[in-house]
Scaffold this motif. Structure first.
Motif, PDB file in Angstrom:
ATOM      1  N   ASP A 226     -16.858 123.534  78.657  1.00 16.97           N
ATOM      2  CA  ASP A 226     -16.080 124.526  77.930  1.00 16.97           C
ATOM      3  C   ASP A 226     -14.716 124.638  78.588  1.00 16.97           C
ATOM      4  OD1 ASP A 226     -15.175 126.472  76.330  1.00 16.97           O
ATOM      5  OD2 ASP A 226     -16.633 128.007  76.930  1.00 16.97           O
ATOM      6  N   ALA A 227     -13.719 123.983  78.033  1.00 17.67           N
ATOM      7  CA  ALA A 227     -12.379 124.001  78.607  1.00 17.67           C
ATOM      8  C   ALA A 227     -11.593 125.230  78.199  1.00 17.67           C
ATOM      9  CB  ALA A 227     -11.615 122.745  78.189  1.00 17.67           C
ATOM     10  N   SER A 228     -12.133 126.049  77.311  1.00 17.07           N
ATOM     11  CA  SER A 228     -11.416 127.237  76.860  1.00 17.07           C
ATOM     12  C   SER A 228     -11.482 128.363  77.870  1.00 17.07           C
ATOM     13  CB  SER A 228     -11.996 127.712  75.521  1.00 17.07           C
ATOM     14  OG  SER A 228     -13.361 128.072  75.676  1.00 17.07           O
ATOM     15  N   LEU A 229     -12.446 128.315  78.802  1.00 22.10           N
ATOM     16  CA  LEU A 229     -12.561 129.368  79.796  1.00 22.10           C
ATOM     17  C   LEU A 229     -11.427 129.270  80.799  1.00 22.10           C
ATOM     18  CD1 LEU A 229     -16.374 129.470  80.602  1.00 22.10           C
ATOM     19  CD2 LEU A 229     -15.045 131.205  79.444  1.00 22.10           C
ATOM     20  N   PRO A 230     -10.892 130.390  81.271  1.00 26.06           N
ATOM     21  CA  PRO A 230      -9.886 130.342  82.333  1.00 26.06           C
ATOM     22  C   PRO A 230     -10.485 129.774  83.608  1.00 26.06           C
ATOM     23  CG  PRO A 230      -9.913 132.482  81.253  1.00 26.06           C
ATOM     24  CD  PRO A 230     -11.115 131.740  80.772  1.00 26.06           C
ATOM     25  N   TYR A 231      -9.579 129.273  84.448  1.00 27.17           N
ATOM     26  CA  TYR A 231     -10.049 128.612  85.666  1.00 27.17           C
ATOM     27  C   TYR A 231     -10.745 129.588  86.600  1.00 27.17           C
ATOM     28  CZ  TYR A 231     -10.006 125.434  89.640  1.00 27.17           C
ATOM     29  OH  TYR A 231     -10.389 124.644  90.687  1.00 27.17           O
ATOM     30  N   HIS A 232     -10.230 130.820  86.708  1.00 30.82           N
ATOM     31  CA  HIS A 232     -10.861 131.778  87.610  1.00 30.82           C
ATOM     32  C   HIS A 232     -12.249 132.191  87.113  1.00 30.82           C
ATOM     33  CE1 HIS A 232      -9.101 134.398  84.534  1.00 30.82           C
ATOM     34  NE2 HIS A 232      -9.983 135.308  84.905  1.00 30.82           N
ATOM     35  N   MET A 233     -12.467 132.170  85.790  1.00 29.30           N
ATOM     36  CA  MET A 233     -13.793 132.477  85.269  1.00 29.30           C
ATOM     37  C   MET A 233     -14.773 131.359  85.585  1.00 29.30           C
ATOM     38  SD  MET A 233     -13.778 135.464  84.014  1.00 29.30           S
ATOM     39  CE  MET A 233     -15.335 135.385  83.140  1.00 29.30           C
ATOM     40  N   LYS A 234     -14.290 130.133  85.552  1.00 28.05           N
ATOM     41  CA  LYS A 234     -15.162 129.004  85.911  1.00 28.05           C
ATOM     42  C   LYS A 234     -15.574 129.086  87.368  1.00 28.05           C
ATOM     43  CE  LYS A 234     -12.962 125.961  82.523  1.00 28.05           C
ATOM     44  NZ  LYS A 234     -12.141 124.742  82.339  1.00 28.05           N
ATOM     45  N   LEU A 235     -14.602 129.409  88.235  1.00 26.29           N
ATOM     46  CA  LEU A 235     -14.939 129.560  89.650  1.00 26.29           C
ATOM     47  C   LEU A 235     -15.929 130.695  89.871  1.00 26.29           C
ATOM     48  CD1 LEU A 235     -11.432 129.081  91.308  1.00 26.29           C
ATOM     49  CD2 LEU A 235     -13.288 127.423  91.146  1.00 26.29           C
ATOM     50  N   LEU A 236     -15.765 131.782  89.123  1.00 22.95           N
ATOM     51  CA  LEU A 236     -16.677 132.912  89.237  1.00 22.95           C
ATOM     52  C   LEU A 236     -18.080 132.527  88.795  1.00 22.95           C
ATOM     53  CD1 LEU A 236     -17.053 135.911  89.873  1.00 22.95           C
ATOM     54  CD2 LEU A 236     -16.411 136.418  87.529  1.00 22.95           C
ATOM     55  N   ASN A 237     -18.164 131.778  87.707  1.00 25.98           N
ATOM     56  CA  ASN A 237     -19.480 131.344  87.227  1.00 25.98           C
ATOM     57  C   ASN A 237     -20.144 130.401  88.214  1.00 25.98           C
ATOM     58  OD1 ASN A 237     -19.084 132.832  84.904  1.00 25.98           O
ATOM     59  ND2 ASN A 237     -18.264 131.113  83.738  1.00 25.98           N
ATOM     60  N   GLU A 238     -19.349 129.496  88.803  1.00 23.38           N
ATOM     61  CA  GLU A 238     -19.923 128.567  89.764  1.00 23.38           C
ATOM     62  C   GLU A 238     -20.433 129.296  90.996  1.00 23.38           C
ATOM     63  OE1 GLU A 238     -16.949 125.715  90.624  1.00 23.38           O
ATOM     64  OE2 GLU A 238     -17.021 124.750  88.642  1.00 23.38           O
ATOM     65  N   SER A 239     -19.660 130.265  91.491  1.00 16.53           N
ATOM     66  CA  SER A 239     -20.117 131.007  92.664  1.00 16.53           C
ATOM     67  C   SER A 239     -21.347 131.838  92.341  1.00 16.53           C
ATOM     68  CB  SER A 239     -18.989 131.911  93.169  1.00 16.53           C
ATOM     69  OG  SER A 239     -18.624 132.849  92.169  1.00 16.53           O
ATOM     70  N   ALA A 240     -21.408 132.389  91.133  1.00 18.02           N
ATOM     71  CA  ALA A 240     -22.584 133.174  90.746  1.00 18.02           C
ATOM     72  C   ALA A 240     -23.814 132.286  90.654  1.00 18.02           C
ATOM     73  CB  ALA A 240     -22.322 133.873  89.408  1.00 18.02           C
ATOM     74  N   GLU A 241     -23.641 131.079  90.151  1.00 17.31           N
ATOM     75  CA  GLU A 241     -24.781 130.174  90.038  1.00 17.31           C
ATOM     76  C   GLU A 241     -25.288 129.752  91.410  1.00 17.31           C
ATOM     77  OE1 GLU A 241     -23.624 126.925  87.643  1.00 17.31           O
ATOM     78  OE2 GLU A 241     -23.480 128.088  85.793  1.00 17.31           O
ATOM     79  N   LYS A 242     -24.395 129.635  92.376  1.00 20.19           N
ATOM     80  CA  LYS A 242     -24.816 129.196  93.695  1.00 20.19           C
ATOM     81  C   LYS A 242     -25.565 130.284  94.434  1.00 20.19           C
ATOM     82  CE  LYS A 242     -21.075 125.856  94.347  1.00 20.19           C
ATOM     83  NZ  LYS A 242     -19.864 125.498  95.145  1.00 20.19           N
ATOM     84  N   HIS A 243     -25.166 131.532  94.248  1.00 25.76           N
ATOM     85  CA  HIS A 243     -25.705 132.611  95.064  1.00 25.76           C
ATOM     86  C   HIS A 243     -26.738 133.472  94.346  1.00 25.76           C
ATOM     87  CE1 HIS A 243     -22.801 131.762  98.221  1.00 25.76           C
ATOM     88  NE2 HIS A 243     -21.856 131.736  97.295  1.00 25.76           N
ATOM     89  N   ASP A 244     -26.847 133.373  93.051  1.00 24.69           N
ATOM     90  CA  ASP A 244     -27.780 134.211  92.313  1.00 24.69           C
ATOM     91  C   ASP A 244     -29.109 133.467  92.179  1.00 24.69           C
ATOM     92  OD1 ASP A 244     -27.545 136.178  89.247  1.00 24.69           O
ATOM     93  OD2 ASP A 244     -29.042 136.104  90.836  1.00 24.69           O
ATOM     94  N   ILE A 245     -30.126 133.920  92.907  1.00 24.12           N
ATOM     95  CA  ILE A 245     -31.419 133.237  92.895  1.00 24.12           C
ATOM     96  C   ILE A 245     -32.108 133.431  91.555  1.00 24.12           C
ATOM     97  CG2 ILE A 245     -33.684 133.130  94.002  1.00 24.12           C
ATOM     98  CD1 ILE A 245     -32.354 134.076  96.560  1.00 24.12           C
ATOM     99  N   SER A 246     -32.015 134.618  90.999  1.00 26.30           N
ATOM    100  CA  SER A 246     -32.679 134.879  89.723  1.00 26.30           C
ATOM    101  C   SER A 246     -32.090 134.020  88.614  1.00 26.30           C
ATOM    102  CB  SER A 246     -32.541 136.366  89.359  1.00 26.30           C
ATOM    103  OG  SER A 246     -31.175 136.728  89.232  1.00 26.30           O
ATOM    104  N   LEU A 247     -30.768 133.789  88.645  1.00 29.44           N
ATOM    105  CA  LEU A 247     -30.146 132.935  87.633  1.00 29.44           C
ATOM    106  C   LEU A 247     -30.618 131.502  87.767  1.00 29.44           C
ATOM    107  CD1 LEU A 247     -28.127 132.738  85.315  1.00 29.44           C
ATOM    108  CD2 LEU A 247     -26.327 132.351  87.002  1.00 29.44           C
ATOM    109  N   ARG A 248     -30.748 131.017  88.994  1.00 25.30           N
ATOM    110  CA  ARG A 248     -31.254 129.654  89.183  1.00 25.30           C
ATOM    111  C   ARG A 248     -32.695 129.544  88.715  1.00 25.30           C
ATOM    112  NH1 ARG A 248     -28.828 129.955  94.432  1.00 25.30           N
ATOM    113  NH2 ARG A 248     -30.891 129.989  95.376  1.00 25.30           N
ATOM    114  N   ARG A 249     -33.505 130.577  88.976  1.00 27.88           N
ATOM    115  CA  ARG A 249     -34.893 130.539  88.523  1.00 27.88           C
ATOM    116  C   ARG A 249     -34.974 130.547  87.005  1.00 27.88           C
ATOM    117  NH1 ARG A 249     -36.348 134.910  90.616  1.00 27.88           N
ATOM    118  NH2 ARG A 249     -37.040 134.078  92.632  1.00 27.88           N
TER     119      ARG A 249
END
Length: 515
Positions: A226-249
């Motif tokens: 999804d290239a429409s998302l701003p760059y800072h939102m992509k970074l936020l999503n990536e950091s959330a995916e790395k640290h959120d255990i429930s999201l990974r599960r």
């Protein structure tokens, strides 16, 4: 008494035999006429004690005595109760003076400590710098130099505060402290004037377009879908995916369900829209129409058109006449068509549900007993040897029900655990529902030896179904109910399709193959 006398003379002899040149006589002491006792312990006890000076004079002074000689403590005599009171009153006065002096000193040091602490805290608050990433594109080098200068000055000021604290501890002069800290505050303000603004988070406008592109938050990323998302939102999503255990599960569970779905699709391919909807309404070709017309002709009435070997049903031209418009369907046509539906499923099991189709005589046999129900009369109809499969493995079981001049369809829907009754005229029959409920319980008990409870199964009188608008198409409605339900599709036909279904059913019987 003799023993004492002898001992007395013995002591005298010992005394006389002793040398007269003793230490006492050597020092020029006068002769004592009194006789001393000759006993060693008695003489030692009764001998006059010499002074310490005379005893020390006997030994030569070889080495000096370095250890101090401690004199005995002097015992005060005459310590009366009056002296005790005087001493206690004196001690009390000293204690009061000490308390007064201690309180004064404590108040002084407490006041001095608070003032110093307040001054140091204010100075540190001014010296403290917040570290934030602020970029000045116009003159980045100047900002770095200013930052370095401010950091150095901050270190110098903190060291100055520590030096001033030591001077305070030494001198204790409050006026000097205040003046010095005022000077320190002034220097700190001067240093802060060179600091870049941290309160206003504003970045100066870059001069060139290239620099602007590097600072943009909307940089395209080829790896992102999804290239429409701003760059800072992509970074936020990536950091959330790395640290959120429930999201990974949760993502893992979604992936697992997708894999299961893919495996299920491989085992049960989805029906194409053309096969599921268009196929039941596919028009007859000219050759098929001609074949059906010849079968309906009067010249074919006495001819045997087809014979179904598995059911041993023979269809003549006269039997097939019931499929002509305005006629009622007979048992032979209905039974052979239901057999063709079962064979269709066996040939293409991936396209159709696993079903069983009873013939038109089953229900009559089931309810022919004295009490309106007789399982023993149909017990052997569903043996494994006769069917080639177990009745209990089927998803749906279809039972044609004939009521004098009307055909209905009953369904034991094991897949959805309910009993269904389909009447093209919208009728209701509770006797059929009760008979089917008893039958499935007895069937499971007889074949598997298990007791099942069907009290929770739903009894559904299907209302949203195609209705007949005349008095002779009930049989065609009934067999098409079974046809569409075995396909797993909705009943999407109407009264206007009945003439076509009659011709299609005749064509399928003549070819002994249901499409």
């Amino acid at each position: 008494m003799g023993a004492l006398t002898s001992s007395h003379h013995k002591r005298d002899a010992e005394f006389q035999s002793s040398s007269p040149s003793g230490s006492r006589y050597a020092n020029g002491h006068p002769h004592i006429s009194k006789k001393l006792k000759s006993s060693s312990w008695y003489s030692t006890l009764m001998a006059p004690k010499e002074s310490s000076v005379s005893r020390l004079s006997r030994y030569p002074q070889v080495t000096p005595i370095f250890r101090e000689i401690h004199a005995p403590c002097r015992v005060l005599k005459g310590f009366t109760a009056k002296s005790k009171r005087l001493d206690s009153s004196r001690s009390e006065n000293i204690r009061q003076k000490r308390n007064i002096f201690g309180n004064w000193m404590g108040n002084f040091f407490r006041t001095w400590y608070k003032s110093v602490k307040k001054a140091v805290a204010g100075s540190r608050k001014l010296v403290k710098f917040e570290k934030e990433d602020v970029t000045d594109v116009d003159d980045a080098q100047t900002v770095n130099d200013d930052n370095a200068a401010s950091e150095d000055s901050g270190v110098e000021e903190i060291s100055m505060v520590e030096d001033e604290r030591e001077d305070i501890n030494k001198s204790g002069e409050l006026q000097d402290i205040i003046s010095k800290f005022r000077r320190l505050d002034q220097e700190t303000e001067e240093n802060i004037s060179f600091q870049p603004s941290t309160s206003a988070r504003v970045v100066s406008q870059p001069r060139d377009r290239k620099t602007l592109d590097t600072l943009s938050l909307n940089q395209p990323d080829d790896s992102d879908v999804d290239a429409s998302l701003p760059y800072h939102m992509k970074l936020l999503n990536e950091s959330a995916e790395k640290h959120d255990i429930s999201l990974r599960r949760l993502r893992y569970e979604i992936k697992l369900q997708e894999q299961k779905k893919a495996s299920y699709k491989q085992l049960h391919p989805a029906k194409k829209e053309e096969d599921a909807v268009i196929e039941p309404f596919r028009p007859l070709t000219e050759d098929e129409k001609e074949m059906v017309a010849n079968a309906f002709s009067n010249s074919s009435r006495r001819k045997v058109l087809v014979t179904h070997e598995n059911s041993n049903i023979t269809v003549t031209g006269e039997v097939l006449q019931c499929l002509r418009p305005g006629a009622w369907l007979n048992d032979e046509v209905i039974n052979v068509y239901l057999e063709l539906l079962k064979e269709r499923e066996n040939k293409e099991p991936e396209k159709f549900l696993k079903c069983h189709f009873f013939n038109t005589f089953f229900y009559k046999k089931l309810v022919s007993g004295n009490f309106g129900y007789d399982y023993k009369s149909v017990r052997r109809w569903t043996t494994q040897r006769k069917l080639g499969y177990s009745l209990l493995e089927c998803d749906k079981i279809f039972i044609p029900v004939h009521k004098e001049t009307h055909w209905c369809l009953a369904v034991i829907n094991k897949k959805e655990e309910k009993f269904q009754y389909l009447d093209s005229l919208g009728g209701v029959d509770k006797q059929v529902m009760g008979a089917l409920a008893k039958y499935i319980v007895d069937e499971v008990k007889d074949k598997n030896g298990e007791d099942i409870d069907v009290s929770s199964w739903k009894q559904e009188y299907v209302k949203d179904l195609p209705k007949q608008e005349n008095g002779f198409d009930c049989g065609v409605f009934m067999i098409k109910y079974a046809d569409f339900y075995s396909r797993g599709v909705d009943l999407c036909f109407k009264q206007e399709h009945m003439p076509y279904f009659r011709l299609r059913t005749a064509k399928e019987i003549l070819r002994l193959r249901a499409d």
